[in-house]
Design a protein around this motif. Sequence first.
Motif, PDB file in Angstrom:
ATOM      1  N   ASN A  19       0.796  -1.230   0.000  1.00 15.39           N
ATOM      2  CA  ASN A  19       0.000   0.000   0.000  1.00 15.39           C
ATOM      3  C   ASN A  19       0.830   1.283   0.000  1.00 15.39           C
ATOM      4  O   ASN A  19       0.436   2.291   0.547  1.00 15.39           O
ATOM      5  CB  ASN A  19      -0.967   0.021   1.193  1.00 15.39           C
ATOM      6  N   GLN A  20       2.021   1.176  -0.563  1.00 13.30           N
ATOM      7  CA  GLN A  20       2.857   2.367  -0.703  1.00 13.30           C
ATOM      8  C   GLN A  20       3.160   2.584  -2.168  1.00 13.30           C
ATOM      9  O   GLN A  20       3.085   1.652  -2.960  1.00 13.30           O
ATOM     10  CB  GLN A  20       4.190   2.131   0.017  1.00 13.30           C
ATOM     11  N   ASN A  21       3.537   3.819  -2.486  1.00  9.54           N
ATOM     12  CA  ASN A  21       3.995   4.095  -3.848  1.00  9.54           C
ATOM     13  C   ASN A  21       5.506   4.077  -3.862  1.00  9.54           C
ATOM     14  O   ASN A  21       6.139   4.821  -3.122  1.00  9.54           O
ATOM     15  CB  ASN A  21       3.560   5.488  -4.285  1.00  9.54           C
ATOM     16  N   THR A  22       6.066   3.226  -4.706  1.00  8.47           N
ATOM     17  CA  THR A  22       7.514   3.182  -4.822  1.00  8.47           C
ATOM     18  C   THR A  22       7.864   3.634  -6.236  1.00  8.47           C
ATOM     19  O   THR A  22       7.286   3.121  -7.198  1.00  8.47           O
ATOM     20  CB  THR A  22       8.027   1.751  -4.593  1.00  8.47           C
ATOM     21  N   ALA A  23       8.778   4.577  -6.342  1.00 12.93           N
ATOM     22  CA  ALA A  23       9.186   5.020  -7.682  1.00 12.93           C
ATOM     23  C   ALA A  23      10.558   4.435  -8.000  1.00 12.93           C
ATOM     24  O   ALA A  23      11.440   4.430  -7.142  1.00 12.93           O
ATOM     25  CB  ALA A  23       9.244   6.538  -7.729  1.00 12.93           C
ATOM     26  N   LEU A  24      10.690   3.906  -9.215  1.00 11.82           N
ATOM     27  CA  LEU A  24      12.008   3.466  -9.675  1.00 11.82           C
ATOM     28  C   LEU A  24      12.550   4.593 -10.533  1.00 11.82           C
ATOM     29  O   LEU A  24      11.913   4.992 -11.511  1.00 11.82           O
ATOM     30  CB  LEU A  24      11.912   2.189 -10.509  1.00 11.82           C
ATOM     31  N   VAL A  25      13.704   5.104 -10.142  1.00  8.92           N
ATOM     32  CA  VAL A  25      14.263   6.253 -10.846  1.00  8.92           C
ATOM     33  C   VAL A  25      15.633   5.867 -11.395  1.00  8.92           C
ATOM     34  O   VAL A  25      16.372   5.113 -10.753  1.00  8.92           O
ATOM     35  CB  VAL A  25      14.375   7.455  -9.880  1.00  8.92           C
ATOM     36  N   ILE A  78       6.121   2.645  -9.641  1.00  8.55           N
ATOM     37  CA  ILE A  78       6.023   3.494 -10.821  1.00  8.55           C
ATOM     38  C   ILE A  78       7.411   3.807 -11.365  1.00  8.55           C
ATOM     39  O   ILE A  78       8.325   4.118 -10.616  1.00  8.55           O
ATOM     40  CB  ILE A  78       5.201   4.788 -10.515  1.00  8.55           C
ATOM     41  N   VAL A  79       7.535   3.608 -12.672  1.00  2.57           N
ATOM     42  CA  VAL A  79       8.756   4.026 -13.355  1.00  2.57           C
ATOM     43  C   VAL A  79       8.366   5.299 -14.068  1.00  2.57           C
ATOM     44  O   VAL A  79       7.393   5.296 -14.824  1.00  2.57           O
ATOM     45  CB  VAL A  79       9.199   2.979 -14.395  1.00  2.57           C
ATOM     46  N   SER A  80       9.066   6.380 -13.765  1.00  3.69           N
ATOM     47  CA  SER A  80       8.621   7.624 -14.376  1.00  3.69           C
ATOM     48  C   SER A  80       9.751   8.637 -14.471  1.00  3.69           C
ATOM     49  O   SER A  80      10.684   8.637 -13.677  1.00  3.69           O
ATOM     50  CB  SER A  80       7.471   8.198 -13.563  1.00  3.69           C
ATOM     51  N   HIS A  81       9.622   9.491 -15.475  1.00  8.42           N
ATOM     52  CA  HIS A  81      10.556  10.606 -15.590  1.00  8.42           C
ATOM     53  C   HIS A  81       9.827  11.887 -15.223  1.00  8.42           C
ATOM     54  O   HIS A  81      10.323  12.970 -15.485  1.00  8.42           O
ATOM     55  CB  HIS A  81      11.102  10.697 -17.019  1.00  8.42           C
ATOM     56  N   SER A  82       8.625  11.738 -14.655  1.00 10.16           N
ATOM     57  CA  SER A  82       7.854  12.921 -14.317  1.00 10.16           C
ATOM     58  C   SER A  82       8.128  13.290 -12.865  1.00 10.16           C
ATOM     59  O   SER A  82       7.912  12.496 -11.950  1.00 10.16           O
ATOM     60  CB  SER A  82       6.370  12.636 -14.537  1.00 10.16           C
ATOM     61  N   ILE A  83       8.641  14.506 -12.668  1.00  7.02           N
ATOM     62  CA  ILE A  83       9.029  14.959 -11.326  1.00  7.02           C
ATOM     63  C   ILE A  83       7.871  14.822 -10.344  1.00  7.02           C
ATOM     64  O   ILE A  83       8.033  14.306  -9.239  1.00  7.02           O
ATOM     65  CB  ILE A  83       9.513  16.424 -11.384  1.00  7.02           C
ATOM     66  N   SER A  84       6.677  15.236 -10.795  1.00  6.19           N
ATOM     67  CA  SER A  84       5.553  15.232  -9.851  1.00  6.19           C
ATOM     68  C   SER A  84       5.239  13.813  -9.391  1.00  6.19           C
ATOM     69  O   SER A  84       4.955  13.580  -8.219  1.00  6.19           O
ATOM     70  CB  SER A  84       4.335  15.909 -10.471  1.00  6.19           C
ATOM     71  N   GLN A  85       5.309  12.871 -10.320  1.00 11.91           N
ATOM     72  CA  GLN A  85       5.014  11.484  -9.931  1.00 11.91           C
ATOM     73  C   GLN A  85       6.092  10.934  -8.999  1.00 11.91           C
ATOM     74  O   GLN A  85       5.801  10.156  -8.098  1.00 11.91           O
ATOM     75  CB  GLN A  85       4.874  10.603 -11.170  1.00 11.91           C
ATOM     76  N   ILE A  86       7.330  11.362  -9.210  1.00 15.11           N
ATOM     77  CA  ILE A  86       8.418  10.872  -8.350  1.00 15.11           C
ATOM     78  C   ILE A  86       8.266  11.454  -6.935  1.00 15.11           C
ATOM     79  O   ILE A  86       8.340  10.730  -5.941  1.00 15.11           O
ATOM     80  CB  ILE A  86       9.794  11.234  -8.951  1.00 15.11           C
ATOM     81  N   ILE A  87       8.033  12.770  -6.886  1.00 16.50           N
ATOM     82  CA  ILE A  87       7.927  13.416  -5.561  1.00 16.50           C
ATOM     83  C   ILE A  87       6.756  12.843  -4.769  1.00 16.50           C
ATOM     84  O   ILE A  87       6.821  12.692  -3.553  1.00 16.50           O
ATOM     85  CB  ILE A  87       7.756  14.950  -5.691  1.00 16.50           C
ATOM     86  N   ASP A  88       5.688  12.500  -5.508  1.00 17.68           N
ATOM     87  CA  ASP A  88       4.493  11.960  -4.844  1.00 17.68           C
ATOM     88  C   ASP A  88       4.747  10.606  -4.178  1.00 17.68           C
ATOM     89  O   ASP A  88       3.985  10.177  -3.330  1.00 17.68           O
ATOM     90  CB  ASP A  88       3.379  11.767  -5.875  1.00 17.68           C
TER      91      ASP A  88
END
Length: 594
Positions: free
Chosen positions: A373-379, A533-543
Amino acid sequence: MTISQLFKKITPFTKPYKNLIFYTLILTVIGSFAAQVNAFILKYTVDSISELLVNKTPLRMGLHLLGIISAILLSKEIIYSIVQFGQKFYGEKLRIMIARDFSQAIVDKILTYKMAFYTSSVNESGKLQTRIDAGISSLTRLVQNFFIDILPLFANAIIALVCMFIANVYVGLVGLIIIPIYFYISQLQAQRLSGFRRNMRKYRENKNNQIINLIDSITVIKSFVREDLEAKRHQEIQYEMTENQMATRKTSFIFDSIKSFIEQIGVVIVIILTAYFVLNEQMSIGAIMFHIMLFNNVSAPIRQLHRIYDEVNDALIYSESFFEILEDEGQKEPSGSYKPASIKGLIEIKNINFTYPNGHRAITDVSMTIRPNQNTALVGLSGAGKSTIINLLDKFYEPDSGQILLDGVDLKEYDTDFLREHVGLVLQRNHIFKGSIADNIRYGKTEATLDDVIEAAKKVYIHEQIMELANGYESEAHLLSGGQQQRIAIARMFLKNPAIIFLDEPTANLDAIATEQIKNSLDAIKVGRTVIIVSHSISQIIDSEHIVVMEKGRVVEDGTHEELFDRHGTYHKIFSAMANSLNIHKITESLKED
Ligand code: ADP
């Protein structure tokens, strides 16, 4: 593959049509006997007429004889036509049914194969299609030839040969001797041609592939004005192919002439031999026609021998790769049997290494924990291995070593279908199938009602836009814009309702407005799920509550945005680059002035 192996492989496909084959065979035998009637009648006619001539019998008797002969020939023709119709029809029916079964079998099979099968270079879409098509068509041609052409012809030949032996042993021997010579020459011909045939197959695959590539890259070709270059490339294959074709034809024609010559020698020997017996008064004059017709019945099918050889060879060559695909058990997706009642979503990756089947090492000693139940971003930069991690988590590939645990159980133990039912994947470019919007959303849950579909569409804020279309939910999904299609893909996820969601650059292909619009759909789907989430979008990463930074197949940093930013490491570098590319200063200034 040998012919007997090939037949062994085809047999299971013919099993369901046992009755059909049985009737075809019965008709074949009847047809073969009927085919000999003409020879007998002609002999009888010639002998009877010459006897009438010798005895100077009145014309009336001759007419009576002709009446009987005509009646017999007519009856035979009627029976023969019916038999031939039945035999051809049943044979064709068999071919059509078996072609259908072959196509279905291969599609059923490849659908169960691993991702590696599809990404392998030998199975590029054009090549795979050619291999399958060529395999099916040559196999069905083989079945057709066997039941419609070969079997009746050979049954004919054998019965004609028996008749020749009964008429006269020497004449029978001439027929018999011709057969092995023919076999030998046909085999030589087939051997000479087999190399050409293999080349032909390669050319065909390459040609198809090239045309597909050409269509795929037409924008680039045109923009660089490289039409001539592409045409030249195609021409090279064409020329080689033509040369190969010409060589094939030349060889075929030479051998055909030799065979025709041998056949004619056979005819001449039969004539001389029979004439000798006639002159010796051991046979009646009708025997000459009789023997030539029987000899013709023997040689006609043998004349087709090279064609049969060709087609069997074709079937051997093409079906080899067809059966390779069909029987490639190693490609079957592995599956465990574990099916828990529910999935919480704790993913623990422990020291995994992974190499793609082509030998490319994509992941080295990666460990990470993804909390439920967490959002993990792969950057990470492009090529760092982020999508590969998602491929491994979806069980599209298996790690070479190390372990991936989901809720404490190794991913290998999970039933693969069950796992995928509980995992959702939203990609950069989601596949929109040909068909209506409703059907495309329903792909997430095939039994969903229209109300469910509408509810899902509302959750991704696209319902109003769909209702504005002339045909509403029945409109073609392909007509939607990229951003709308992406929302359809997310609506699909709402119907599927998986516990875990992987978002692999879901907004990479969208413009800023579409990205902004889609944000609320993404935020909605993330609620109450484990999200990577794999993303290059700053907003999605910060979230994201948790960020894992990857570089060259390794995890280099792991933590929250604040922690990682303060560390001034790789994340700081990537994040600053992203921010600078946005020209944050100017943006904030503009927004302030507003
Ligand atoms: P990212 O998602 O971080 O951009 P990927 O996981 O897609 O990176 O790729 C990691 C590396 O693996 C890259 O070097 C890429 O070229 C390679 N790779 C990706 N897919 C395949 C594949 N199907 N076969 C072979 N190599 C692949």
